[in-house]
Design an enzyme around this catalytic site. Sequence first.
Site: not given
Ligand code: AMP
Length: 125
Positions: A39-40, A97, A105, A110
């Site tokens: 995760d970023i 989520n 988001e 995922h």
């Molecule tokens: P969610 O709120 O469950 O949709 O989580 C989305 C996750 O994606 C968050 O923890 C972000 O930090 C992660 N995320 C968004 N863009 C990237 C990316 N380019 N590479 C890795 N993780 C990401």
Amino acid sequence: MPIDATQLYDDQNIFAKILRGEIPNRTVYEDEWALAFHDINPQAPEHVLVIPKGAYVCWDDFSAKASEAEIAGFVRAVGHVARTMGLVEPGYRLLANTGFDAHQEVPHLHVHIFGGKPLGPMLVR
Ligand code: AMP
């Protein structure tokens, strides 16, 4: 911005771009069914995302429409990643989520794997 879990799949979402190699990622594991990457914006010392290779918006979409092979492949990949990260003995947490109330988001399914420290009881604030 949280997404609508009932929306149609948008192939311009960021994880679709990662799957197509258009955006870089820190890959942990990849097979026929799944890709796992860091995760970023990590929320724990170990924070990895596992995504299916197929185009599914969320857990609901995946559980309703994915084939038995896709579901088995994805679930086994999540377990494999956690195991190879050494998280089984200390323990870990999975999170998927789904939709507005969970604040999903990215509109590509995922599963978050969190670990690397005692995570405490599950919080639903
Ligand atoms: P969610 O709120 O469950 O949709 O989580 C989305 C996750 O994606 C968050 O923890 C972000 O930090 C992660 N995320 C968004 N863009 C990237 C990316 N380019 N590479 C890795 N993780 C990401």
